[in-house]
Motif scaffolding. Structure first.
Motif, PDB file in Angstrom:
ATOM      1  N   GLU A  43       0.837  -1.204   0.000  1.00 28.48           N
ATOM      2  CA  GLU A  43       0.000   0.000   0.000  1.00 28.48           C
ATOM      3  C   GLU A  43       0.868   1.248   0.000  1.00 28.48           C
ATOM      4  O   GLU A  43       0.544   2.245  -0.655  1.00 28.48           O
ATOM      5  CB  GLU A  43      -0.958  -0.004   1.199  1.00 28.48           C
ATOM      6  N   HIS A  71     -11.394   0.420  -8.890  1.00 30.59           N
ATOM      7  CA  HIS A  71     -11.641  -0.257  -7.609  1.00 30.59           C
ATOM      8  C   HIS A  71     -12.966   0.145  -6.952  1.00 30.59           C
ATOM      9  O   HIS A  71     -13.440  -0.533  -6.042  1.00 30.59           O
ATOM     10  CB  HIS A  71     -10.468  -0.115  -6.648  1.00 30.59           C
ATOM     11  N   GLY A  72     -13.573   1.223  -7.400  1.00 24.42           N
ATOM     12  CA  GLY A  72     -14.890   1.608  -6.917  1.00 24.42           C
ATOM     13  C   GLY A  72     -14.938   2.070  -5.472  1.00 24.42           C
ATOM     14  O   GLY A  72     -16.022   2.139  -4.875  1.00 24.42           O
ATOM     15  N   HIS A  73     -13.807   2.422  -4.896  1.00 20.45           N
ATOM     16  CA  HIS A  73     -13.765   2.865  -3.506  1.00 20.45           C
ATOM     17  C   HIS A  73     -13.769   4.383  -3.406  1.00 20.45           C
ATOM     18  O   HIS A  73     -13.586   5.086  -4.398  1.00 20.45           O
ATOM     19  CB  HIS A  73     -12.518   2.308  -2.811  1.00 20.45           C
ATOM     20  N   ASP A  74     -13.954   4.856  -2.182  1.00 22.67           N
ATOM     21  CA  ASP A  74     -13.973   6.303  -1.958  1.00 22.67           C
ATOM     22  C   ASP A  74     -12.580   6.914  -1.899  1.00 22.67           C
ATOM     23  O   ASP A  74     -12.427   8.125  -2.078  1.00 22.67           O
ATOM     24  CB  ASP A  74     -14.698   6.620  -0.644  1.00 22.67           C
ATOM     25  N   TYR A  75     -11.583   6.083  -1.617  1.00 23.46           N
ATOM     26  CA  TYR A  75     -10.211   6.572  -1.450  1.00 23.46           C
ATOM     27  C   TYR A  75      -9.289   5.871  -2.440  1.00 23.46           C
ATOM     28  O   TYR A  75      -9.615   4.814  -2.981  1.00 23.46           O
ATOM     29  CB  TYR A  75      -9.730   6.326  -0.013  1.00 23.46           C
ATOM     30  N   ASP A 134      -4.596  10.694  -0.915  1.00 23.38           N
ATOM     31  CA  ASP A 134      -5.858  11.421  -1.093  1.00 23.38           C
ATOM     32  C   ASP A 134      -5.693  12.906  -0.775  1.00 23.38           C
ATOM     33  O   ASP A 134      -6.200  13.773  -1.493  1.00 23.38           O
ATOM     34  CB  ASP A 134      -6.935  10.837  -0.170  1.00 23.38           C
ATOM     35  N   LEU A 191      -9.983   5.328  -9.406  1.00 18.36           N
ATOM     36  CA  LEU A 191     -11.247   5.363  -8.666  1.00 18.36           C
ATOM     37  C   LEU A 191     -12.319   4.507  -9.347  1.00 18.36           C
ATOM     38  O   LEU A 191     -13.110   3.835  -8.683  1.00 18.36           O
ATOM     39  CB  LEU A 191     -11.733   6.805  -8.525  1.00 18.36           C
ATOM     40  N   ASN A 251      -9.122   1.735   0.585  1.00 16.45           N
ATOM     41  CA  ASN A 251     -10.431   2.229   1.009  1.00 16.45           C
ATOM     42  C   ASN A 251     -10.357   2.928   2.362  1.00 16.45           C
ATOM     43  O   ASN A 251     -11.228   2.775   3.215  1.00 16.45           O
ATOM     44  CB  ASN A 251     -11.472   1.102   1.053  1.00 16.45           C
ATOM     45  N   LYS A 252      -9.281   3.697   2.548  1.00 18.51           N
ATOM     46  CA  LYS A 252      -9.063   4.436   3.788  1.00 18.51           C
ATOM     47  C   LYS A 252      -8.292   5.709   3.443  1.00 18.51           C
ATOM     48  O   LYS A 252      -7.434   5.699   2.556  1.00 18.51           O
ATOM     49  CB  LYS A 252      -8.249   3.579   4.764  1.00 18.51           C
TER      50      LYS A 252
END
Length: 260
Positions: free
Chosen positions: A126, A181-185, A195, A178, A189-190
């Protein structure tokens, strides 16, 4: 020796015996926490009263909810004092006093803050993704940062290049991340350093061209989400330690300090 003094001495000996009876790992953890408390205090930022390379550090500290102090370099003499007293390892700013260190080199400072405040991913993989995304936004922000310092005859051409790079190279890449992976971040997803850095880049790019995100709906939504994180929302309010874009007066001032 009075009875009270003997009692106090006995209590101190008993406390010491108690500490020494802890398992080594527990002793290390507790004394380490105490040392961290001693070192803790507001970070102090040494730089000019403008954005430059310090602005991303301000952003990251603010997003982490960390209060910080600033000592502005207003004159050549202020800069020379830092150089002469050994505060600047490579004779350059930005410099941040934090946890008993006088840290220099922007990337090192940012990495330390991100890791300390759990904004640097959960594992090595990550962190690698965060590093890649941050390097991309750093490239774009560098172009924007130096635009006001360029000769007037070059600004129009370089502004067009910034817009082209943002809309054809950098923003399509983050839009795709974005979408895929369809995540908000961006990572895990954190919320992470990636970000925060991307939002800073987006807002800088919008200062160059207000509708620059018109073709990037996911980045538009991303901007809204990240801007509304409470610590970031506070930093974006008037009166915060966020700095405005450089104007001609500030540029002249900086050139004088740094002999540019």
């Amino acid at each position: 020796m009075s009875a009270s003094e003997r009692g106090w001495g006995g209590r101190r000996r008993q406390a010491l015996i108690s500490v020494l009876s802890w398992p080594p790992a527990q002793r290390k953890e507790r004394t380490g926490n105490r040392n961290a408390e001693i070192m803790a205090g507001k970070p102090k930022l040494h730089y000019t009263n403008g954005r430059g390379k310090m602005e991303s550090i301000r952003w990251l500290l603010a997003a982490a909810g960390v209060e910080f102090e600033e000592e502005f370099i207003e004159t050549k003499e202020d800069l020379e004092k830092l150089r002469n007293d050994g505060s600047l390892l490579f004779q350059q700013v930005p410099m941040v006093e934090i946890d008993g260190m006088k840290m220099v080199q922007t990337r090192a400072i940012l990495s330390y803050i991100a890791a300390k405040h759990n904004l640097y991913g959960k594992d090595l993989k990550e962190r690698a993704w965060i590093d890649m995304y941050v390097e991309g936004t750093t490239d774009l922000m560098g172009m924007i940062m130096y635009l006001p310092f360029q000769p007037a005859e070059a600004k129009e051409k370089n502004l067009a290049l910034i817009i082209e790079r943002a809309t054809a190279r950098y923003f399509p890449a983050y839009e795709k991340v974005l979408k895929d992976h369809g995540h908000d971040y961006l990572v895990g997803n954190k919320l992470s350093w990636a970000d925060i850095h991307l939002l800073e880049a987006i807002l800088m790019a919008e200062e160059c061209k207000p509708d620059i995100l018109s073709a990037f709906p996911l980045l538009q939504a991303f901007k809204g989400r990240i801007s509304n994180i409470p610590t970031i929302k506070k930093f974006l309010q008037p009166g915060s330690q966020r700095k405005p874009p450089a104007d001609e007066k500030f540029i002249a001032h900086v050139k004088k300090i740094f002999n540019m």
